[in-house]
Design a protein around this motif. Structure first.
Motif, PDB file in Angstrom:
ATOM      1  N   CYS A   5       0.837  -1.208   0.000  1.00 24.24           N
ATOM      2  CA  CYS A   5       0.000   0.000   0.000  1.00 24.24           C
ATOM      3  C   CYS A   5       0.871   1.256   0.000  1.00 24.24           C
ATOM      4  O   CYS A   5       1.918   1.300   0.648  1.00 24.24           O
ATOM      5  CB  CYS A   5      -0.905  -0.020   1.234  1.00 24.24           C
ATOM      6  SG  CYS A   5      -2.001   1.414   1.332  1.00 24.24           S
ATOM      7  N   HIS A  51       0.240   3.966   1.393  1.00 22.04           N
ATOM      8  CA  HIS A  51       0.137   4.690   2.649  1.00 22.04           C
ATOM      9  C   HIS A  51       1.189   4.217   3.649  1.00 22.04           C
ATOM     10  O   HIS A  51       2.209   4.858   3.829  1.00 22.04           O
ATOM     11  CB  HIS A  51      -1.291   4.545   3.216  1.00 22.04           C
ATOM     12  CG  HIS A  51      -1.493   5.269   4.505  1.00 22.04           C
ATOM     13  ND1 HIS A  51      -2.251   4.736   5.527  1.00 22.04           N
ATOM     14  CD2 HIS A  51      -1.028   6.467   4.956  1.00 22.04           C
ATOM     15  CE1 HIS A  51      -2.258   5.586   6.543  1.00 22.04           C
ATOM     16  NE2 HIS A  51      -1.521   6.642   6.209  1.00 22.04           N
ATOM     17  N   ARG A  52       0.991   3.090   4.250  1.00 22.22           N
ATOM     18  CA  ARG A  52       1.956   2.584   5.240  1.00 22.22           C
ATOM     19  C   ARG A  52       2.547   1.240   4.835  1.00 22.22           C
ATOM     20  O   ARG A  52       2.978   0.463   5.669  1.00 22.22           O
ATOM     21  CB  ARG A  52       1.285   2.443   6.607  1.00 22.22           C
ATOM     22  CG  ARG A  52       0.867   3.756   7.243  1.00 22.22           C
ATOM     23  CD  ARG A  52       2.004   4.381   8.052  1.00 22.22           C
ATOM     24  NE  ARG A  52       1.664   5.719   8.497  1.00 22.22           N
ATOM     25  CZ  ARG A  52       0.931   5.993   9.580  1.00 22.22           C
ATOM     26  NH1 ARG A  52       0.458   5.010  10.306  1.00 22.22           N
ATOM     27  NH2 ARG A  52       0.670   7.230   9.906  1.00 22.22           N
ATOM     28  N   MET A  53       2.525   0.990   3.557  1.00 24.26           N
ATOM     29  CA  MET A  53       3.201  -0.187   2.982  1.00 24.26           C
ATOM     30  C   MET A  53       2.631  -1.530   3.458  1.00 24.26           C
ATOM     31  O   MET A  53       3.316  -2.538   3.448  1.00 24.26           O
ATOM     32  CB  MET A  53       4.699  -0.121   3.240  1.00 24.26           C
ATOM     33  CG  MET A  53       5.353   1.040   2.519  1.00 24.26           C
ATOM     34  SD  MET A  53       7.106   1.170   2.816  1.00 24.26           S
ATOM     35  CE  MET A  53       7.137   1.954   4.396  1.00 24.26           C
ATOM     36  N   ALA A  54       1.411  -1.533   3.908  1.00 24.47           N
ATOM     37  CA  ALA A  54       0.788  -2.817   4.295  1.00 24.47           C
ATOM     38  C   ALA A  54       0.607  -3.678   3.032  1.00 24.47           C
ATOM     39  O   ALA A  54       0.351  -3.152   1.950  1.00 24.47           O
ATOM     40  CB  ALA A  54      -0.574  -2.557   4.940  1.00 24.47           C
ATOM     41  N   CYS A  77      -7.345  -1.861   1.030  1.00 21.45           N
ATOM     42  CA  CYS A  77      -6.267  -2.132   1.978  1.00 21.45           C
ATOM     43  C   CYS A  77      -6.861  -2.448   3.355  1.00 21.45           C
ATOM     44  O   CYS A  77      -7.780  -1.765   3.829  1.00 21.45           O
ATOM     45  CB  CYS A  77      -5.327  -0.929   2.066  1.00 21.45           C
ATOM     46  SG  CYS A  77      -3.967  -1.202   3.230  1.00 21.45           S
ATOM     47  N   TYR A  87      -5.530  -2.080   6.190  1.00 30.03           N
ATOM     48  CA  TYR A  87      -5.005  -1.284   7.318  1.00 30.03           C
ATOM     49  C   TYR A  87      -5.890  -0.061   7.595  1.00 30.03           C
ATOM     50  O   TYR A  87      -6.438   0.097   8.685  1.00 30.03           O
ATOM     51  CB  TYR A  87      -3.573  -0.868   6.986  1.00 30.03           C
ATOM     52  CG  TYR A  87      -2.698  -0.521   8.172  1.00 30.03           C
ATOM     53  CD1 TYR A  87      -3.215  -0.292   9.440  1.00 30.03           C
ATOM     54  CD2 TYR A  87      -1.315  -0.425   8.006  1.00 30.03           C
ATOM     55  CE1 TYR A  87      -2.396   0.031  10.508  1.00 30.03           C
ATOM     56  CE2 TYR A  87      -0.488  -0.113   9.072  1.00 30.03           C
ATOM     57  CZ  TYR A  87      -1.033   0.114  10.322  1.00 30.03           C
ATOM     58  OH  TYR A  87      -0.211   0.431  11.377  1.00 30.03           O
ATOM     59  N   HIS A  88      -6.057   0.840   6.596  1.00 33.49           N
ATOM     60  CA  HIS A  88      -6.893   2.025   6.807  1.00 33.49           C
ATOM     61  C   HIS A  88      -7.953   2.197   5.729  1.00 33.49           C
ATOM     62  O   HIS A  88      -8.595   3.232   5.649  1.00 33.49           O
ATOM     63  CB  HIS A  88      -6.046   3.298   6.835  1.00 33.49           C
ATOM     64  CG  HIS A  88      -4.890   3.255   7.766  1.00 33.49           C
ATOM     65  ND1 HIS A  88      -3.637   2.846   7.362  1.00 33.49           N
ATOM     66  CD2 HIS A  88      -4.793   3.539   9.091  1.00 33.49           C
ATOM     67  CE1 HIS A  88      -2.809   2.895   8.385  1.00 33.49           C
ATOM     68  NE2 HIS A  88      -3.476   3.307   9.454  1.00 33.49           N
ATOM     69  N   GLY A  89      -8.080   1.194   4.851  1.00 37.89           N
ATOM     70  CA  GLY A  89      -9.209   1.198   3.929  1.00 37.89           C
ATOM     71  C   GLY A  89      -9.046   1.959   2.628  1.00 37.89           C
ATOM     72  O   GLY A  89     -10.037   2.159   1.921  1.00 37.89           O
ATOM     73  N   LEU A  90      -7.832   2.397   2.270  1.00 39.22           N
ATOM     74  CA  LEU A  90      -7.683   3.005   0.938  1.00 39.22           C
ATOM     75  C   LEU A  90      -8.067   1.969  -0.109  1.00 39.22           C
ATOM     76  O   LEU A  90      -7.736   0.782   0.027  1.00 39.22           O
ATOM     77  CB  LEU A  90      -6.241   3.464   0.696  1.00 39.22           C
ATOM     78  CG  LEU A  90      -5.730   4.699   1.444  1.00 39.22           C
ATOM     79  CD1 LEU A  90      -4.338   5.076   0.924  1.00 39.22           C
ATOM     80  CD2 LEU A  90      -6.663   5.889   1.319  1.00 39.22           C
TER      81      LEU A  90
HETATM   82  S1  FES Z   1      -1.526   1.136   4.953  1.00 34.32           S
HETATM   83 FE1  FES Z   1      -3.001   0.906   3.442  1.00 34.32          FE
HETATM   84  S2  FES Z   1      -4.512   2.325   3.899  1.00 34.32           S
HETATM   85 FE2  FES Z   1      -3.015   2.630   5.412  1.00 34.32          FE
END
Ligand code: FES
Length: 238
Positions: A50, A52-55, A69, A71-74
């Motif tokens: 991702c 955002h935070r590489m999840a 995603c 983690y935070h839903g992007l």
């Molecule tokens: S790590 Fe993917 S939305 Fe935050």
């Protein structure tokens, strides 16, 4: 270990391995890749990380054409761009790499190089295009904890079968068979190695399959290599 070649096609998965609504995570020549199908059935390969935070996106879920995603839903569309942000406007720079992927011969072929991919160089596995029930067919995978170039060395080297696979793929009578190498030509990037045996005891596998009862046979063994990672083995007896 030899470095990975980038500007070439790799078989990322069998088509059957990616079902609608599911994701498949793979590491291919060092790249983390997630594969999924859009609502229309198109197979997509994107970076499994991702923006955002590489999840790992493969730990999220698929909805329609998008990966969400975990983690935070992007939400990412098949072009790799963030199409929805549950907290506001999708950030303009939020995108992940989409890789070129072609479905052919019941497989997903991925291109991870910088050069323009050449569709004509996808290895010819049209032998797999027949209906599954028209032959005894199984598409699967095995994992080797070994450098890729040693596996390639092993597969292209047919002279070992009389020893390493004695009683199964080879036997002592086949040791004297000659190896014939065909180099790449006519724009085709393939190497083939053939070993034909004449009037020898059948390899154990053929004895078992065709009930030769040890009677002498003529046999062939031909390995085709589309470097670096696609091999086709053709073996049989007369
Ligand atoms: S790590 Fe993917 S939305 Fe935050």
């Amino acid at each position: 270990m030899m470095p990975f070649l980038r500007n070439t096609w790799y078989l990322a998965a069998w088509s059957q391995d990616v079902q609608p609504g599911q994701m498949l995570a793979r590491k291919i020549i060092g790249e983390l890749v997630v594969l999924y199908r859009t609502a229309g059935g198109e197979l997509v390969a994107m970076e499994d990380r991702c923006a955002h935070r590489m999840a790992p996106l493969s730990r999220g879920r698929v909805e329609g054409d998008r990966i969400i995603c975990g983690y935070h839903g992007l939400e990412y569309g098949p072009d790799g761009r963030c199409a929805h942000n549950p907290y506001g406007k999708p950030p303009a720079l939020a995108k992940v790499r989409r890789f070129t992927l072609v479905e052919k011969h019941k497989a997903a072929w991925i291109w991870l190089g910088q050069e323009t991919p050449d569709l004509a160089q996808i290895p010819d596995f049209s032998i797999l295009d027949i209906p599954d029930d028209a032959a005894a067919m199984r598409r699967d995978h095995v994992t080797f904890d070994a450098p890729w170039d040693l596996i390639a060395d092993n597969l292209i080297d047919l002279s070992h079968v009389s020893f390493l696979h004695d009683g199964i793929l080879g036997n002592a009578e086949m040791v004297g068979s000659k190896s014939v190498v065909e180099e790449p030509k006519d724009g085709h990037q393939t190497v083939t190695v053939s070993r034909d045996s004449f009037g020898t005891a059948p390899a154990g596998m053929f004895d078992m399959l065709f009930h030769q009862d040890g009677k002498a046979v003529d046999s062939w063994m031909k390995m085709r290599w589309n470097a670096p990672a696609a091999f086709l083995l053709d073996v049989g007896v007369n």
